[in-house]
Scaffold this active site. Structure first.
Site, PDB file in Angstrom:
ATOM      1  N   HIS A   1       0.715  -1.043  -0.091  1.00  0.00           N
ATOM      2  CA  HIS A   1      -0.238  -0.177   0.367  1.00  0.00           C
ATOM      3  C   HIS A   1       0.740   1.472  -0.243  1.00  0.00           C
ATOM      4  O   HIS A   1       1.762   1.159   0.852  1.00  0.00           O
ATOM      5  CB  HIS A   1      -0.842  -0.023   0.729  1.00  0.00           C
ATOM      6  CG  HIS A   1      -1.786   0.924   1.341  1.00  0.00           C
ATOM      7  ND1 HIS A   1      -3.217   0.442   0.746  1.00  0.00           N
ATOM      8  CD2 HIS A   1      -1.663   2.305   1.477  1.00  0.00           C
ATOM      9  CE1 HIS A   1      -4.343   2.070   0.484  1.00  0.00           C
ATOM     10  NE2 HIS A   1      -3.826   2.551   1.338  1.00  0.00           N
TER      11      HIS A   1
ATOM     12  N   ASP B   1       0.685   5.048  -0.787  1.00  0.00           N
ATOM     13  CA  ASP B   1      -1.132   6.358  -1.437  1.00  0.00           C
ATOM     14  C   ASP B   1      -0.138   7.564  -2.482  1.00  0.00           C
ATOM     15  O   ASP B   1      -1.116   9.101  -1.947  1.00  0.00           O
ATOM     16  CB  ASP B   1      -1.737   7.019   0.010  1.00  0.00           C
ATOM     17  CG  ASP B   1      -2.332   6.567   0.789  1.00  0.00           C
ATOM     18  OD1 ASP B   1      -3.683   6.376  -0.009  1.00  0.00           O
ATOM     19  OD2 ASP B   1      -2.681   5.802   1.901  1.00  0.00           O
TER      20      ASP B   1
ATOM     21  N   GLU C   1      -8.544   1.427  -2.989  1.00  0.00           N
ATOM     22  CA  GLU C   1      -8.749   1.700  -1.310  1.00  0.00           C
ATOM     23  C   GLU C   1     -10.381   2.333  -0.839  1.00  0.00           C
ATOM     24  O   GLU C   1     -10.409   3.287  -0.936  1.00  0.00           O
ATOM     25  CB  GLU C   1      -8.137   2.210  -0.468  1.00  0.00           C
ATOM     26  CG  GLU C   1      -8.096   2.745   0.226  1.00  0.00           C
ATOM     27  CD  GLU C   1      -6.878   3.204   1.154  1.00  0.00           C
ATOM     28  OE1 GLU C   1      -6.090   4.321   0.937  1.00  0.00           O
ATOM     29  OE2 GLU C   1      -6.821   2.480   2.401  1.00  0.00           O
TER      30      GLU C   1
ATOM     31  N   HIS D   1     -13.219   1.856   3.469  1.00  0.00           N
ATOM     32  CA  HIS D   1     -12.407   3.180   3.975  1.00  0.00           C
ATOM     33  C   HIS D   1     -12.988   3.231   5.166  1.00  0.00           C
ATOM     34  O   HIS D   1     -13.473   2.213   6.112  1.00  0.00           O
ATOM     35  CB  HIS D   1     -11.481   3.910   3.217  1.00  0.00           C
ATOM     36  CG  HIS D   1     -10.929   4.520   3.449  1.00  0.00           C
ATOM     37  ND1 HIS D   1     -10.391   6.021   4.287  1.00  0.00           N
ATOM     38  CD2 HIS D   1      -9.584   4.428   3.924  1.00  0.00           C
ATOM     39  CE1 HIS D   1      -9.228   6.637   4.840  1.00  0.00           C
ATOM     40  NE2 HIS D   1      -9.029   5.478   4.423  1.00  0.00           N
TER      41      HIS D   1
ATOM     42  N   HIS E   1      -9.283  -2.255   7.081  1.00  0.00           N
ATOM     43  CA  HIS E   1     -10.045  -0.942   7.316  1.00  0.00           C
ATOM     44  C   HIS E   1     -11.246  -1.685   7.963  1.00  0.00           C
ATOM     45  O   HIS E   1     -11.717  -0.594   8.085  1.00  0.00           O
ATOM     46  CB  HIS E   1     -10.044   0.104   6.057  1.00  0.00           C
ATOM     47  CG  HIS E   1      -9.182   1.168   5.936  1.00  0.00           C
ATOM     48  ND1 HIS E   1      -8.773   1.622   7.012  1.00  0.00           N
ATOM     49  CD2 HIS E   1      -7.951   1.156   5.244  1.00  0.00           C
ATOM     50  CE1 HIS E   1      -7.881   2.957   6.227  1.00  0.00           C
ATOM     51  NE2 HIS E   1      -7.399   2.500   5.930  1.00  0.00           N
TER      52      HIS E   1
ATOM     53  N   HIS F   1      -2.793  -3.355   4.921  1.00  0.00           N
ATOM     54  CA  HIS F   1      -1.842  -2.467   5.514  1.00  0.00           C
ATOM     55  C   HIS F   1      -2.011  -2.332   6.866  1.00  0.00           C
ATOM     56  O   HIS F   1      -3.224  -1.555   7.458  1.00  0.00           O
ATOM     57  CB  HIS F   1      -1.219  -1.131   5.423  1.00  0.00           C
ATOM     58  CG  HIS F   1      -2.657  -0.118   4.567  1.00  0.00           C
ATOM     59  ND1 HIS F   1      -3.736  -0.761   3.833  1.00  0.00           N
ATOM     60  CD2 HIS F   1      -3.213   1.321   4.731  1.00  0.00           C
ATOM     61  CE1 HIS F   1      -4.596   0.298   3.473  1.00  0.00           C
ATOM     62  NE2 HIS F   1      -4.122   1.371   4.150  1.00  0.00           N
TER      63      HIS F   1
ATOM     64  N   ASP G   1       2.058   1.542   3.343  1.00  0.00           N
ATOM     65  CA  ASP G   1       1.571   2.759   4.177  1.00  0.00           C
ATOM     66  C   ASP G   1       1.826   4.887   3.853  1.00  0.00           C
ATOM     67  O   ASP G   1       1.802   5.300   4.229  1.00  0.00           O
ATOM     68  CB  ASP G   1       0.736   2.750   5.254  1.00  0.00           C
ATOM     69  CG  ASP G   1      -0.628   3.862   5.273  1.00  0.00           C
ATOM     70  OD1 ASP G   1      -0.922   4.027   3.957  1.00  0.00           O
ATOM     71  OD2 ASP G   1      -1.565   4.242   6.046  1.00  0.00           O
TER      72      ASP G   1
END
Ligand SMILES: *[C@@H]1O[C@H](CO)[C@@H](O)[C@H](O)[C@H]1NC(C)=O
Ligand SMILES: *[C@@H]1O[C@H](CO)[C@@H](O)[C@H](O)[C@H]1NC(C)=O
Length: 334
Positions: free
Chosen positions: A51, A53, A163, A190, A238, A259, A328
């Site tokens: 993961h 972002d 995600e 999420h 999540h 993650h 992450d």
């Protein structure tokens, strides 16, 4: 397909873990030699991070204007990337020997029931353009063989993960289309419930959120089955623990946590409880340990030792075949 993908993630991770935990030996008597050995292993097997972002960074800071993004420079020395800890760049990916990266197609919960599908597609377009811009360094892949071949050619295998299940707008047709666009995992939620799956905040009643489907609804089970049929990994980071358990009981393919850490060491709803770790073992799935400070230590700071502790706990409960890494980066302050 999932099984093959998983195998690659596992093999790579085991190689690194093995290197990190080897007892003192004539060849590995100094940190420097261990590092050399780890680098050799990373050259041999692609380590795939679960993961990152970075696509969100380019949206937030540049409105997806890729031409203004200096991806090939060390962003730790460039503002605003440096002070906001949004500093994933080619320099560091190369220095760290990353073999493959799942790039997160993130869409915020406030887009649910609005323009979530558009935002996901825009992020898929962004990653595709990023790969096109750096053809010597990145290669878009959708299969395990693709990861191996990109790595063999010295490129970082780039994979797409959505995600937030709100990104399909409760439509199996959108899910199937995302698969065709190249998406190979979807995180079922999420930080908000979808109409068909409960998220981890609901478990803690954070922001007054409550469990609405009791885990997965009947349609949520259909989403998981359709993901299995397509060959898209089911990502349970999540989601609320009841959703983890429902998905694990219905999924015919190995699942991932892209993650997350171990709840026994840090009692946070984003982490995986021990009973779920045992189900992950039966399922053949993977918990990709994350470097999010608050999930590692339940406190304001964390060290690499916390990461090691979570890895060791997951190894003790689920076994060495069920551990990965999902940093992450760009998604959390460090
Ligand atoms: C990137 O820049 C930072 C800050 O200047 C430095 O500490 C770090 O070593 C650099 N990383 C690489 C891989 O060159
Ligand atoms: C973990 O936290 C939850 C609430 O956030 C609480 O209900 C539960 O008892 C805690 N578990 C342990 C083992 O402390």
């Amino acid at each position: 397909m999932e099984a093959e993908l998983l195998m690659i993630l596992l093999v790579a991770c085991q190689a690194v873990l093995w290197a990190a935990t080897l007892p003192q030996s004539p060849n590995l008597d100094t940190m420097d030699r261990r590092l050399q050995h780890a680098r050799a292993l990373l050259r041999e097997s692609p380590l795939v991070d679960g993961h990152n972002d970075l696509p969100l960074t380019v949206r937030e800071l540049l409105g997806n204007r890729l031409q203004d993004f200096p991806f090939d420079r060390n962003l730790s020395a460039i503002e605003p990337y440096a002070s906001e800890a949004k500093d994933t760049d080619l320099v560091k990916l190369r220095a760290g020997g990353v073999g493959g990266q799942f790039w997160s197609l993130f869409t915020p919960c406030r887009s649910q029931f609005k323009n979530a599908v558009t935002l996901v597609l825009e992020q898929a377009d962004l990653v595709t353009r990023l790969v096109d811009r750096y053809p010597d360094d990145l290669q878009l892949v959708t299969t395990a063989d693709g990861i191996v071949s990109a790595h063999a050619q010295g490129r970082i295998a780039s994979l797409l993960g959505v995600e937030g299940g709100h990104g399909i707008d409760s439509s199996l047709a959108v899910l199937r289309t995302l698969y065709r666009v190249g998406v190979r995992y979807m995180t079922l939620t999420h930080s908000c419930n979808t109409p068909w799956a409960d998220n981890s905040n609901a478990e803690e009643q954070e922001g007054k959120q409550v469990l609405e489907s009791g885990g997965l609804s009947h349609f949520g089970e259909t989403v998981v089955k359709e993901m299995n049929r397509l060959g898209m990994l089911v990502d349970l980071s999540h989601v609320a623990a009841p959703t983890m358990r429902d998905a694990l009981s219905i999924s015919r393919a190995p699942v991932i946590f892209s993650h997350s850490c171990a709840r026994a060491l840090c009692n946070h709803s984003r982490n995986v409880p021990d009973d779920v770790l045992l189900k992950v073992q039966e399922n053949g799935g993977l918990v990709m340990v994350t470097f999010v400070v608050h999930f590692l230590s339940c406190g304001p700071t964390a060290t690499i030792q916390h990461v090691v502790d979570h890895i060791n706990h997951i190894r003790d409960v689920a076994g060495v075949d069920h551990i990965g890494l999902g940093g992450d980066f760009n998604g959390t302050p460090v």
